[in-house]
Design a protein around this motif. Structure first.
Motif, PDB file in Angstrom:
ATOM      1  N   TYR A   1      38.832  48.184  -7.001  1.00 57.17           N
ATOM      2  CA  TYR A   1      40.000  48.788  -7.647  1.00 57.17           C
ATOM      3  C   TYR A   1      40.282  48.079  -8.962  1.00 57.17           C
ATOM      4  O   TYR A   1      40.096  46.878  -9.079  1.00 57.17           O
ATOM      5  CB  TYR A   1      41.220  48.707  -6.739  1.00 57.17           C
ATOM      6  CG  TYR A   1      41.078  49.569  -5.502  1.00 57.17           C
ATOM      7  CD1 TYR A   1      41.311  50.929  -5.552  1.00 57.17           C
ATOM      8  CD2 TYR A   1      40.692  49.001  -4.290  1.00 57.17           C
ATOM      9  CE1 TYR A   1      41.181  51.718  -4.415  1.00 57.17           C
ATOM     10  CE2 TYR A   1      40.561  49.777  -3.154  1.00 57.17           C
ATOM     11  CZ  TYR A   1      40.804  51.136  -3.222  1.00 57.17           C
ATOM     12  OH  TYR A   1      40.669  51.917  -2.101  1.00 57.17           O
TER      13      TYR A   1
ATOM     14  N   SER B   1      42.994  42.282   7.492  1.00 53.03           N
ATOM     15  CA  SER B   1      43.693  43.111   6.526  1.00 53.03           C
ATOM     16  C   SER B   1      43.109  42.874   5.133  1.00 53.03           C
ATOM     17  O   SER B   1      42.856  41.737   4.747  1.00 53.03           O
ATOM     18  CB  SER B   1      45.176  42.748   6.546  1.00 53.03           C
ATOM     19  OG  SER B   1      45.855  43.589   5.673  1.00 53.03           O
ATOM     20  N   GLY B   2      42.852  43.950   4.428  1.00 50.19           N
ATOM     21  CA  GLY B   2      42.302  43.827   3.082  1.00 50.19           C
ATOM     22  C   GLY B   2      40.790  43.719   3.058  1.00 50.19           C
ATOM     23  O   GLY B   2      40.189  43.554   1.997  1.00 50.19           O
TER      24      GLY B   2
ATOM     25  N   GLY C   1      38.717  46.046   3.568  1.00 46.73           N
ATOM     26  CA  GLY C   1      38.095  47.244   3.001  1.00 46.73           C
ATOM     27  C   GLY C   1      37.860  48.367   3.989  1.00 46.73           C
ATOM     28  O   GLY C   1      37.150  49.332   3.679  1.00 46.73           O
ATOM     29  N   LYS C   2      38.466  48.297   5.147  1.00 49.17           N
ATOM     30  CA  LYS C   2      38.244  49.325   6.171  1.00 49.17           C
ATOM     31  C   LYS C   2      38.707  50.710   5.715  1.00 49.17           C
ATOM     32  O   LYS C   2      37.971  51.690   5.802  1.00 49.17           O
ATOM     33  CB  LYS C   2      39.004  48.951   7.458  1.00 49.17           C
ATOM     34  CG  LYS C   2      38.679  47.583   7.988  1.00 49.17           C
ATOM     35  CD  LYS C   2      39.469  47.274   9.245  1.00 49.17           C
ATOM     36  CE  LYS C   2      40.981  47.215   9.027  1.00 49.17           C
ATOM     37  NZ  LYS C   2      41.439  46.063   8.228  1.00 49.17           N
ATOM     38  N   SER C   3      39.931  50.732   5.231  1.00 51.43           N
ATOM     39  CA  SER C   3      40.469  52.038   4.822  1.00 51.43           C
ATOM     40  C   SER C   3      39.706  52.587   3.628  1.00 51.43           C
ATOM     41  O   SER C   3      39.470  53.795   3.521  1.00 51.43           O
ATOM     42  CB  SER C   3      41.951  51.920   4.477  1.00 51.43           C
ATOM     43  OG  SER C   3      42.674  51.520   5.611  1.00 51.43           O
ATOM     44  N   THR C   4      39.331  51.701   2.723  1.00 51.62           N
ATOM     45  CA  THR C   4      38.566  52.135   1.553  1.00 51.62           C
ATOM     46  C   THR C   4      37.246  52.760   1.997  1.00 51.62           C
ATOM     47  O   THR C   4      36.862  53.836   1.527  1.00 51.62           O
ATOM     48  CB  THR C   4      38.305  50.933   0.639  1.00 51.62           C
ATOM     49  OG1 THR C   4      39.556  50.329   0.302  1.00 51.62           O
ATOM     50  CG2 THR C   4      37.577  51.355  -0.618  1.00 51.62           C
TER      51      THR C   4
ATOM     52  N   GLU D   1      43.818  53.604  11.823  1.00 56.37           N
ATOM     53  CA  GLU D   1      44.852  52.935  12.625  1.00 56.37           C
ATOM     54  C   GLU D   1      45.720  53.931  13.380  1.00 56.37           C
ATOM     55  O   GLU D   1      46.943  53.925  13.262  1.00 56.37           O
ATOM     56  CB  GLU D   1      45.706  52.037  11.725  1.00 56.37           C
ATOM     57  CG  GLU D   1      44.849  51.125  10.891  1.00 56.37           C
ATOM     58  CD  GLU D   1      45.616  49.956  10.305  1.00 56.37           C
ATOM     59  OE1 GLU D   1      46.665  49.616  10.864  1.00 56.37           O
ATOM     60  OE2 GLU D   1      45.153  49.390   9.308  1.00 56.37           O
TER      61      GLU D   1
ATOM     62  N   HIS E   1      43.151  47.557  14.536  1.00 58.64           N
ATOM     63  CA  HIS E   1      43.312  46.107  14.608  1.00 58.64           C
ATOM     64  C   HIS E   1      43.375  45.636  16.043  1.00 58.64           C
ATOM     65  O   HIS E   1      43.381  44.448  16.301  1.00 58.64           O
ATOM     66  CB  HIS E   1      44.634  45.705  13.931  1.00 58.64           C
ATOM     67  CG  HIS E   1      44.561  45.709  12.447  1.00 58.64           C
ATOM     68  ND1 HIS E   1      43.877  44.758  11.748  1.00 58.64           N
ATOM     69  CD2 HIS E   1      45.072  46.546  11.523  1.00 58.64           C
ATOM     70  CE1 HIS E   1      43.982  45.007  10.454  1.00 58.64           C
ATOM     71  NE2 HIS E   1      44.694  46.106  10.291  1.00 58.64           N
TER      72      HIS E   1
ATOM     73  N   ARG F   1      45.374  53.456   4.105  1.00 61.28           N
ATOM     74  CA  ARG F   1      45.732  52.173   3.495  1.00 61.28           C
ATOM     75  C   ARG F   1      45.540  51.064   4.500  1.00 61.28           C
ATOM     76  O   ARG F   1      45.792  51.251   5.666  1.00 61.28           O
ATOM     77  CB  ARG F   1      47.195  52.193   3.027  1.00 61.28           C
ATOM     78  CG  ARG F   1      47.333  52.773   1.633  1.00 61.28           C
ATOM     79  CD  ARG F   1      46.640  51.861   0.626  1.00 61.28           C
ATOM     80  NE  ARG F   1      46.389  52.505  -0.632  1.00 61.28           N
ATOM     81  CZ  ARG F   1      47.292  52.635  -1.611  1.00 61.28           C
ATOM     82  NH1 ARG F   1      48.492  52.197  -1.447  1.00 61.28           N
ATOM     83  NH2 ARG F   1      46.959  53.206  -2.733  1.00 61.28           N
TER      84      ARG F   1
HETATM   85  N1  LIG Z   1      44.866  52.074  -4.624  1.00 58.70           N
HETATM   86  C1  LIG Z   1      44.564  50.765  -4.704  1.00 58.70           C
HETATM   87  N2  LIG Z   1      44.731  50.116  -5.880  1.00 58.70           N
HETATM   88  C2  LIG Z   1      44.433  48.811  -5.984  1.00 58.70           C
HETATM   89  N3  LIG Z   1      43.969  48.063  -4.989  1.00 58.70           N
HETATM   90  C3  LIG Z   1      43.783  48.635  -3.794  1.00 58.70           C
HETATM   91  C4  LIG Z   1      44.085  50.014  -3.592  1.00 58.70           C
HETATM   92  N4  LIG Z   1      43.816  50.338  -2.306  1.00 58.70           N
HETATM   93  C5  LIG Z   1      43.374  49.178  -1.737  1.00 58.70           C
HETATM   94  N5  LIG Z   1      43.351  48.174  -2.620  1.00 58.70           N
HETATM   95  C6  LIG Z   1      42.891  46.813  -2.347  1.00 58.70           C
HETATM   96  O1  LIG Z   1      41.588  46.883  -1.806  1.00 58.70           O
HETATM   97  C7  LIG Z   1      41.448  45.994  -0.745  1.00 58.70           C
HETATM   98  C8  LIG Z   1      40.990  46.714   0.495  1.00 58.70           C
HETATM   99  O2  LIG Z   1      41.993  47.614   0.889  1.00 58.70           O
HETATM  100  P1  LIG Z   1      41.887  48.478   2.202  1.00 58.70           P
HETATM  101  O3  LIG Z   1      43.067  49.363   2.223  1.00 58.70           O
HETATM  102  O4  LIG Z   1      40.566  49.136   2.259  1.00 58.70           O
HETATM  103  O5  LIG Z   1      42.002  47.368   3.304  1.00 58.70           O
HETATM  104  P2  LIG Z   1      42.111  47.520   4.873  1.00 58.70           P
HETATM  105  O6  LIG Z   1      40.941  46.833   5.436  1.00 58.70           O
HETATM  106  O7  LIG Z   1      42.299  48.931   5.252  1.00 58.70           O
HETATM  107  O8  LIG Z   1      43.410  46.687   5.162  1.00 58.70           O
HETATM  108  P3  LIG Z   1      44.530  46.940   6.275  1.00 58.70           P
HETATM  109  O9  LIG Z   1      43.972  46.485   7.568  1.00 58.70           O
HETATM  110  O10 LIG Z   1      45.652  46.073   5.823  1.00 58.70           O
HETATM  111  O11 LIG Z   1      44.855  48.379   6.245  1.00 58.70           O
HETATM  112  C9  LIG Z   1      42.771  45.294  -0.567  1.00 58.70           C
HETATM  113  O12 LIG Z   1      42.694  44.013  -1.151  1.00 58.70           O
HETATM  114  C10 LIG Z   1      43.754  46.153  -1.323  1.00 58.70           C
HETATM  115  O13 LIG Z   1      44.727  45.369  -1.921  1.00 58.70           O
END
Ligand SMILES: Nc1ncnc2c1ncn2[C@@H]1O[C@H](COP(=O)(O)OP(=O)(O)OP(=O)(O)O)[C@@H](O)[C@H]1O
Ligand SMILES: [Mg+2]
Lengths: 265, 375
Positions: free
Chosen positions: A19, A48-49, A51-54, A175, A208, B375
């Motif tokens: 990002y 958390s963070g 990258g799972k959701s990404t 989730e 989680h 997210r």
């Molecule tokens: N739209 C965005 N703009 C900037 N940074 C982002 C954006 N979406 C996610 N990030 C960043 O990318 C990284 C991965 O985010 P992601 O949402 O994929 O994490 P996650 O594994 O799903 O976390 P969680 O378990 O908290 O949901 C995080 O550090 C987050 O801050």
């Protein structure tokens, strides 16, 4: 369950994503490659963070990766135009989110039938199919209630029925149980697994909750945008594995996944 | 039930401000226009309530209240046309009223033929009052003006310093800007300042053409009267032209347009904010459907359906309130004119306002990124 790469329903290769731009860029995914097969519930776990959701957004056609390719059902997802991609998602993908995302004004049956309404399916047919989907998630007696009258677990089951209504081959859930208590989480995750098995769907669920792992065929752990673990879970006894391939059945517990290309610690 | 209607019913409180603002803008417009039309309609009350269908005026006249004197004997010329049955004069002069207790009011002296069947005799005075004007020094005023003139039936007053007696009160002959004092032509000549000598000048010459379509007669007569000197109108033309002149030339019409536009803009802003609020409150649900692959256009249709409902219900409310306002105005003798075309226009404008509001609110849907649900 064949592990033959050619039978994978989803193949991601060399996914890179971050990002922000330039110096402000936060890298999230590093050269990630993964495959998923029909009939399996895969749990995606990690801090958390990580990258799972990404990753889920990229696999499900909602977020274009910076580089890398995703083939879903033999379609190169990110080569499609915006409209084609929408159509592809409509025909093949279902989504379940943490917050249920149900319209407050609609009854359960209307919520579930709505995707078909948008798809131009005739009203009575849409209702019939909605009834079947709601019965499948165990809400046959709750069909005329609005979200405000449903428990959290029931709401998520309505959302699952809504995701099922288009008979998707792929189901993505981010989730889906984190707003639920443990009993409801069990019900929901068991439901997702049943869908994978009975519908032969590819189900990818981010969670989680470590207690859910026993309901999954496969567990992938991410850390800092890399796969650090990819294991097949031990099969449970019982007749549930109808349609599941023997390979999974014979797999020892916590066996590294033969086709995963992630890093192992 | 459709998503649009189900949401409207379920969350009607959220939609209410939009609906009310559409209705309010409509009512504002209709009542203002109604008052204007009512007010300006009174300018031509003597034209509208008379039996004449042809009016001769001085050439520069655009409105009833502007005519200057013309020769009274034009009537003889008009009667040369085979379709003209009768002609008459109508004198309209400014005058000064003084009541018994010395109240002074500027009035408009109206001199007409003192007979029940006179062309110029306004409909409400036909039953008895016009004939009563035959008495010397007799005048009739409108019931609505009696208080202003500090007088009543049987009481005495002065017009331009000459004594007159009020022999009756008429109904519904009030006019904006003019307080009419009706008298016979003869009395009016005598009361005029300076006194009109002989019978040579009058303000209007009226005629009644036998034909149902006085336009043809008007054209014949116009040719006869050679245009630059006089202007000849049908009654409808003259009435319409007078009111249009007041609406467009007096500046009041521009004020009406401005405040109506303001009402519409406010209505649009409130309605679009209302719709936007509803969209924002269900943004996640809409995003879910975007994720499933439902095109933004189909979701927009939901919002537009809602805005159409708001427009339709708002317009309905506009009509209901306006009808009530109209009834109230009639009861209070306020000249308010509610015409079907104004109501139709208000309904259409209400719908258009709502749809524009909906279109403005759609932005939110097109900005949606379903990936943000993950997210
Ligand atoms: N739209 C965005 N703009 C900037 N940074 C982002 C954006 N979406 C996610 N990030 C960043 O990318 C990284 C991965 O985010 P992601 O949402 O994929 O994490 P996650 O594994 O799903 O976390 P969680 O378990 O908290 O949901 C995080 O550090 C987050 O801050
Ligand atoms: Mg996440």
């Amino acid at each position: 369950m064949s592990r033959d790469p050619s039978t994978a329903s989803i193949s991601a290769t060399g996914l890179v994503h971050g990002y922000g731009k330039g110096a402000a860029r936060t890298p999230v995914l590093h050269q990630l490659s993964l495959q998923f097969w029909p009939g399996e519930l895969t749990l995606m776990m990690g801090a958390s963070g990580s990258g799972k959701s990404t990753l889920l957004a990229i696999l499900s056609g909602l977020l274009r990766p910076e580089s890398g390719a995703v083939r879903v059902l033999d379609t190169p997802l990110w080569n499609l135009g915006a409209r084609e991609l929408e159509r592809f998602r409509f025909r093949h993908c279902g989504y379940v989110f943490q917050n249920f995302n149900l319209f407050p004004a609609l009854t359960a049956i209307e919520q579930v039938a709505l995707p078909l309404d948008f798809g131009g399916v005739h009203k009575t047919q849409a209702r019939q199919r909605a009834v079947i989907a709601l019965e499948e998630v165990g809400l046959g007696t709750r069909m005329n209630l609005r979200p405000a009258q449903l428990s959290g677990g029931e709401k998520q089951r309505v959302a699952i029925a809504r995701a099922l209504i288009g008979s998707p081959q792929i189901l993505f859930a981010d989730e889906p149980t984190s707003a639920l208590d443990s009993a409801n989480s069990e019900i929901v995750i068991a439901l997702l697994q049943k869908i994978a098995r009975t519908h032969g769907a590819t189900v990818i669920t981010v969670t989680h909750d470590p207690r859910l792992t026993r309901h999954a065929e496969r567990i992938i752990r991410l850390q800092d945008g890399m796969v650090i673990e990819d294991t097949l879970e031990a099969p449970r006894p019982g007749p549930l594995l109808a349609g599941a391939a023997p390979a999974a059945g014979h797999a020892p517990p916590a066996q590294p996944h033969p086709n995963s290309t992630g890093d192992f610690l | 039930m459709s998503l649009a209607r189900a949401t409207l019913l379920h969350e009607w409180r959220r939609f209410l401000p939009g609906l009310l603002s559409v209705a309010f803008a409509g009512v504002l417009m209709l009542v203002q226009l109604g008052l204007l039309l009512g007010m300006f309609g009174t300018v031509t009350v003597l034209v509208d309530r008379s039996d004449a269908n042809l009016w001769v005026t001085s050439p520069e006249t655009e409105s009833f209240d502007q005519s200057r004197d013309i020769p009274a004997n034009l009537g003889a010329l008009l009667r040369l046309h085979p379709a003209v049955a009768r002609s008459e004069t109508l004198l309209v002069h400014d005058a000064d009223w003084r009541s018994g207790d010395d109240t002074r009011v500027a009035v408009t002296l109206v001199g007409l033929t003192p007979a029940a069947d006179a062309l110029a005799c306004p409909q409400p005075m036909r039953a008895a009052l016009c004939a009563k004007l035959a008495e010397p020094s007799a005048v009739v005023i409108d019931r609505g003006e009696a208080d202003k003139l500090h007088t009543g039936v049987g009481r005495l007053g002065e017009v331009n310093g000459h004594r007159v007696r009020v022999v009756g009160l008429s109904e519904g002959l009030r006019s904006i800007g003019n307080t009419y004092v009706f008298a016979s032509s003869q009395t009016a000549r005598y009361l005029s300042e300076p006194p009109a000598t002989g019978e040579d000048l009058t303000t209007f010459v009226l005629a009644k053409a036998r034909s149902d379509a006085p336009e043809a007669v008007r054209d014949d007569l116009q040719a006869l009267l050679h245009r630059p000197a006089y202007r000849i109108w049908t009654d409808r033309e003259f009435s319409y032209n007078s009111q249009r002149w007041w609406l467009t030339e007096s500046g009041v019409g521009a004020g009406f347009l401005f405040s109506s536009l303001l009402g519409l803009i406010i209505g649009t802003v409130i309605t679009s904010q209302t719709l936007r609020g509803v969209i924002l409150s269900t943004l996640r649900e809409y995003a879910t459907f975007r994720a499933i692959g439902v095109p933004a256009a189909k979701l927009s249709a939901v919002v537009l359906e809602q805005s159409l409902w708001i427009g339709a219900l708002g317009a309905l409310l506009t009509v209901l309130v306006s009808v009530l306002a109209n009834a109230l105005a009639q009861a209070l003798y306020v000249p308010l004119v509610l015409t079907w075309w104004a109501v139709l226009a208000a309904v259409l404008i209400g719908l258009i306002t709502a749809v524009i509001s909906g279109l403005l609110a759609l932005r939110e849907l097109y900005r949606l990124q379903p990936a943000e649900l993950l997210r």
